[in-house]
Design a protein around this motif. Structure first.
Motif, PDB file in Angstrom:
ATOM      1  N   PHE A 102     -10.875  -4.966   4.479  1.00  0.00           N
ATOM      2  CA  PHE A 102      -9.726  -5.757   3.862  1.00  0.00           C
ATOM      3  C   PHE A 102      -9.372  -5.293   2.638  1.00  0.00           C
ATOM      4  CE2 PHE A 102      -7.239  -9.198   1.876  1.00  0.00           C
ATOM      5  CZ  PHE A 102      -5.965  -9.024   2.559  1.00  0.00           C
ATOM      6  N   VAL A 103     -10.389  -5.264   1.872  1.00  0.00           N
ATOM      7  CA  VAL A 103     -10.209  -4.661   0.569  1.00  0.00           C
ATOM      8  C   VAL A 103      -9.902  -3.213   0.279  1.00  0.00           C
ATOM      9  CG1 VAL A 103     -11.412  -3.991  -1.669  1.00  0.00           C
ATOM     10  CG2 VAL A 103     -11.960  -6.196  -0.601  1.00  0.00           C
ATOM     11  N   ARG A 104     -10.320  -2.365   1.154  1.00  0.00           N
ATOM     12  CA  ARG A 104      -9.870  -0.945   1.376  1.00  0.00           C
ATOM     13  C   ARG A 104      -8.363  -0.849   1.841  1.00  0.00           C
ATOM     14  NH1 ARG A 104     -15.001   0.488   3.414  1.00  0.00           N
ATOM     15  NH2 ARG A 104     -14.522   0.225   5.567  1.00  0.00           N
ATOM     16  N   ILE A 105      -8.092  -1.535   2.759  1.00  0.00           N
ATOM     17  CA  ILE A 105      -6.477  -1.511   3.225  1.00  0.00           C
ATOM     18  C   ILE A 105      -5.736  -2.065   2.038  1.00  0.00           C
ATOM     19  CG2 ILE A 105      -4.875  -2.864   4.887  1.00  0.00           C
ATOM     20  CD1 ILE A 105      -7.325  -2.943   6.689  1.00  0.00           C
ATOM     21  N   ILE A 106      -6.045  -3.121   1.262  1.00  0.00           N
ATOM     22  CA  ILE A 106      -4.958  -3.631  -0.014  1.00  0.00           C
ATOM     23  C   ILE A 106      -5.038  -2.559  -0.963  1.00  0.00           C
ATOM     24  CG2 ILE A 106      -4.935  -5.225  -1.518  1.00  0.00           C
ATOM     25  CD1 ILE A 106      -4.463  -6.194   1.023  1.00  0.00           C
ATOM     26  N   TYR A 107      -6.142  -1.737  -1.187  1.00  0.00           N
ATOM     27  CA  TYR A 107      -6.343  -0.685  -2.254  1.00  0.00           C
ATOM     28  C   TYR A 107      -5.385   0.464  -1.860  1.00  0.00           C
ATOM     29  CZ  TYR A 107      -8.226   3.054  -5.269  1.00  0.00           C
ATOM     30  OH  TYR A 107      -8.536   3.649  -6.006  1.00  0.00           O
ATOM     31  N   SER A 129       2.056   1.963  -2.805  1.00  0.00           N
ATOM     32  CA  SER A 129       3.254   1.635  -3.392  1.00  0.00           C
ATOM     33  C   SER A 129       3.541   2.030  -4.913  1.00  0.00           C
ATOM     34  CB  SER A 129       3.138   0.080  -3.349  1.00  0.00           C
ATOM     35  OG  SER A 129       2.005  -0.495  -4.193  1.00  0.00           O
ATOM     36  N   LEU A 130       2.314   2.486  -5.722  1.00  0.00           N
ATOM     37  CA  LEU A 130       2.632   2.690  -7.103  1.00  0.00           C
ATOM     38  C   LEU A 130       2.969   4.019  -7.118  1.00  0.00           C
ATOM     39  CD1 LEU A 130      -0.956   1.197  -8.571  1.00  0.00           C
ATOM     40  CD2 LEU A 130       1.368   0.381  -8.963  1.00  0.00           C
ATOM     41  N   LYS A 131       3.111   4.757  -6.001  1.00  0.00           N
ATOM     42  CA  LYS A 131       3.587   6.233  -6.086  1.00  0.00           C
ATOM     43  C   LYS A 131       5.214   5.902  -6.281  1.00  0.00           C
ATOM     44  CE  LYS A 131       0.559   8.365  -3.272  1.00  0.00           C
ATOM     45  NZ  LYS A 131       0.424   9.373  -1.930  1.00  0.00           N
ATOM     46  N   VAL A 181      11.472  -3.459  -7.374  1.00  0.00           N
ATOM     47  CA  VAL A 181      12.651  -4.406  -6.522  1.00  0.00           C
ATOM     48  C   VAL A 181      12.171  -5.224  -5.258  1.00  0.00           C
ATOM     49  CG1 VAL A 181      14.536  -3.827  -4.999  1.00  0.00           C
ATOM     50  CG2 VAL A 181      14.279  -2.335  -7.199  1.00  0.00           C
ATOM     51  N   ALA A 182      10.937  -4.607  -4.767  1.00  0.00           N
ATOM     52  CA  ALA A 182      10.382  -5.707  -3.941  1.00  0.00           C
ATOM     53  C   ALA A 182       9.676  -6.646  -4.380  1.00  0.00           C
ATOM     54  CB  ALA A 182       9.225  -4.728  -3.163  1.00  0.00           C
TER      55      ALA A 182
END
Length: 80
Positions: A29-34, A40-42, A49-50
């Motif tokens: 789960f941590v890897r997925i969030i990472y 998203s930081l790209k 906006v999100a």
């Protein structure tokens, strides 16, 4: 369905645990969030906006009961 089919079905249901497949690795789960954060930081503008959209939507959802309460009070005042 005969008795053997029911027995096989019950045995397969007893061993079926979809939760174990998702959480077999405690860090999955941590890897997925990472990964999601990396993607998203790209696009920082889209991320901003999100976040604004989520906060605005949550705020509006919290205002609905207040508006409904006022509408009910006004409708009951009209009927009295």
């Amino acid at each position: 369905m005969n008795l053997n089919g029911i027995k096989l079905l019950l045995e397969s249901l007893a061993t079926f645990t979809p939760v174990n497949s998702l959480f077999s690795d405690p860090y999955s789960f941590v890897r997925i969030i990472y990964r999601v954060l990396q993607l998203s930081l790209k696009n920082p503008l889209q991320l901003a906006v999100a976040i604004v959209a989520v906060v605005t939507g949550a705020s509006l959802q919290l205002m609905i009961p207040e508006f409904l309460g006022q509408a009910v009070d006004q409708a009951s005042a009209l009927l009295e």
